[in-house]
Motif scaffolding. Structure first.
Motif, PDB file in Angstrom:
ATOM      1  N   VAL A   5       0.870  -1.171   0.000  1.00  0.00           N
ATOM      2  CA  VAL A   5       0.000   0.000   0.000  1.00  0.00           C
ATOM      3  C   VAL A   5       0.907   1.220   0.000  1.00  0.00           C
ATOM      4  O   VAL A   5       1.793   1.346   0.846  1.00  0.00           O
ATOM      5  CB  VAL A   5      -0.941   0.007   1.227  1.00  0.00           C
ATOM      6  N   TYR A   6       0.689   2.120  -0.974  1.00  0.00           N
ATOM      7  CA  TYR A   6       1.568   3.281  -1.113  1.00  0.00           C
ATOM      8  C   TYR A   6       0.783   4.501  -1.557  1.00  0.00           C
ATOM      9  O   TYR A   6      -0.352   4.400  -2.034  1.00  0.00           O
ATOM     10  CB  TYR A   6       2.692   2.981  -2.113  1.00  0.00           C
ATOM     11  N   PHE A   7       1.396   5.675  -1.417  1.00  0.00           N
ATOM     12  CA  PHE A   7       0.807   6.940  -1.846  1.00  0.00           C
ATOM     13  C   PHE A   7       1.502   7.343  -3.126  1.00  0.00           C
ATOM     14  O   PHE A   7       2.712   7.538  -3.162  1.00  0.00           O
ATOM     15  CB  PHE A   7       1.006   8.008  -0.758  1.00  0.00           C
ATOM     16  N   ASP A   8       0.745   7.486  -4.233  1.00  0.00           N
ATOM     17  CA  ASP A   8       1.368   7.769  -5.531  1.00  0.00           C
ATOM     18  C   ASP A   8       1.414   9.248  -5.870  1.00  0.00           C
ATOM     19  O   ASP A   8       1.671   9.617  -7.012  1.00  0.00           O
ATOM     20  CB  ASP A   8       0.669   6.977  -6.644  1.00  0.00           C
ATOM     21  N   PHE A  11      -3.266   9.730  -4.850  1.00  0.00           N
ATOM     22  CA  PHE A  11      -4.159   8.766  -4.214  1.00  0.00           C
ATOM     23  C   PHE A  11      -3.371   7.666  -3.532  1.00  0.00           C
ATOM     24  O   PHE A  11      -2.219   7.410  -3.860  1.00  0.00           O
ATOM     25  CB  PHE A  11      -5.085   8.112  -5.252  1.00  0.00           C
ATOM     26  N   TRP A  12      -4.028   6.980  -2.605  1.00  0.00           N
ATOM     27  CA  TRP A  12      -3.469   5.799  -1.979  1.00  0.00           C
ATOM     28  C   TRP A  12      -3.856   4.599  -2.829  1.00  0.00           C
ATOM     29  O   TRP A  12      -4.996   4.485  -3.265  1.00  0.00           O
ATOM     30  CB  TRP A  12      -3.989   5.624  -0.557  1.00  0.00           C
ATOM     31  N   LYS A  33      -8.635   8.128  -0.739  1.00  0.00           N
ATOM     32  CA  LYS A  33      -8.041   8.708   0.466  1.00  0.00           C
ATOM     33  C   LYS A  33      -7.322   7.623   1.254  1.00  0.00           C
ATOM     34  O   LYS A  33      -7.438   6.437   0.953  1.00  0.00           O
ATOM     35  CB  LYS A  33      -9.112   9.379   1.317  1.00  0.00           C
ATOM     36  N   GLU A  34      -6.570   8.037   2.261  1.00  0.00           N
ATOM     37  CA  GLU A  34      -5.781   7.066   3.028  1.00  0.00           C
ATOM     38  C   GLU A  34      -6.689   6.013   3.651  1.00  0.00           C
ATOM     39  O   GLU A  34      -7.625   6.347   4.387  1.00  0.00           O
ATOM     40  CB  GLU A  34      -4.993   7.781   4.124  1.00  0.00           C
ATOM     41  N   PRO A  35      -6.449   4.736   3.339  1.00  0.00           N
ATOM     42  CA  PRO A  35      -7.352   3.693   3.836  1.00  0.00           C
ATOM     43  C   PRO A  35      -7.116   3.387   5.310  1.00  0.00           C
ATOM     44  O   PRO A  35      -5.985   3.400   5.790  1.00  0.00           O
ATOM     45  CB  PRO A  35      -6.995   2.488   2.973  1.00  0.00           C
ATOM     46  N   LYS A  36      -8.193   3.119   5.998  1.00  0.00           N
ATOM     47  CA  LYS A  36      -8.102   2.666   7.386  1.00  0.00           C
ATOM     48  C   LYS A  36      -7.774   1.178   7.381  1.00  0.00           C
ATOM     49  O   LYS A  36      -7.874   0.504   6.356  1.00  0.00           O
ATOM     50  CB  LYS A  36      -9.444   2.890   8.094  1.00  0.00           C
ATOM     51  N   ASN A  37      -7.397   0.651   8.516  1.00  0.00           N
ATOM     52  CA  ASN A  37      -7.051  -0.767   8.616  1.00  0.00           C
ATOM     53  C   ASN A  37      -8.210  -1.673   8.201  1.00  0.00           C
ATOM     54  O   ASN A  37      -8.017  -2.657   7.507  1.00  0.00           O
ATOM     55  CB  ASN A  37      -6.603  -1.113  10.036  1.00  0.00           C
TER      56      ASN A  37
END
Length: 142
Positions: A5-8, A11-12, A33-37
């Motif tokens: 999982v990365y930020f490009d 977007f995540w 957006k940044e994903p939660k667990n």
């Protein structure tokens, strides 16, 4: 199987890489957006298996179509020179994952194109049937 999982930059996204037999497969999923667990957990347990089977099916279609050799048309030397210079100016794809993503993108594009063609033919047939029915209804009289 490996999932990153990365930020490009905008977007995540998640990059899923796995080996299926002798083939190396890659899938990129954009979260936004940044994903939660729990979102990542739901993706792994609900969506991932279906996506993996879809990718394997697409790769199977690509490899089966690659078996049939196509006759290569002779190209104009000027066109060939333009294509060579254009390919020199394109950035080189650096990783195996990027190459696989490009292959799957092309396969999806081909699949969408065939689906669209089929839908257009069905719509044309339906339109013709409606037109014929209307014509027969007018012909019947009062």
């Amino acid at each position: 199987m490996k999932m990153t999982v990365y930020f490009d930059g905008a977007f995540w996204a998640a990059l899923v890489e796995w080996q299926s037999g002798k083939t190396y497969l890659v899938y990129r999923h954009v979260f936004g957006k940044e994903p939660k667990n729990h979102e990542v957990w739901n993706f792994i347990h609900q969506d991932l298996q279906g996506l993996m089977t879809r990718q394997e099916r697409l790769i199977g279609q690509v490899s089966s179509s690659a078996i049939i050799p196509k006759k290569k048309k002779r190209t104009n030397p000027k066109r060939m020179q333009r294509e060579i210079s254009k390919s020199k100016n394109q950035p080189v794809l650096s990783t195996k994952a990027q190459l696989e993503l490009q292959k799957t993108h092309e396969a999806l594009k081909k699949e969408r194109k065939t689906d669209k063609r089929q839908r257009k033919e069905e719509e044309k047939a339906n339109k013709f049937a409606r037109k014929q029915a209307k014509r027969h209804q007018k012909h019947c009289g009062h």
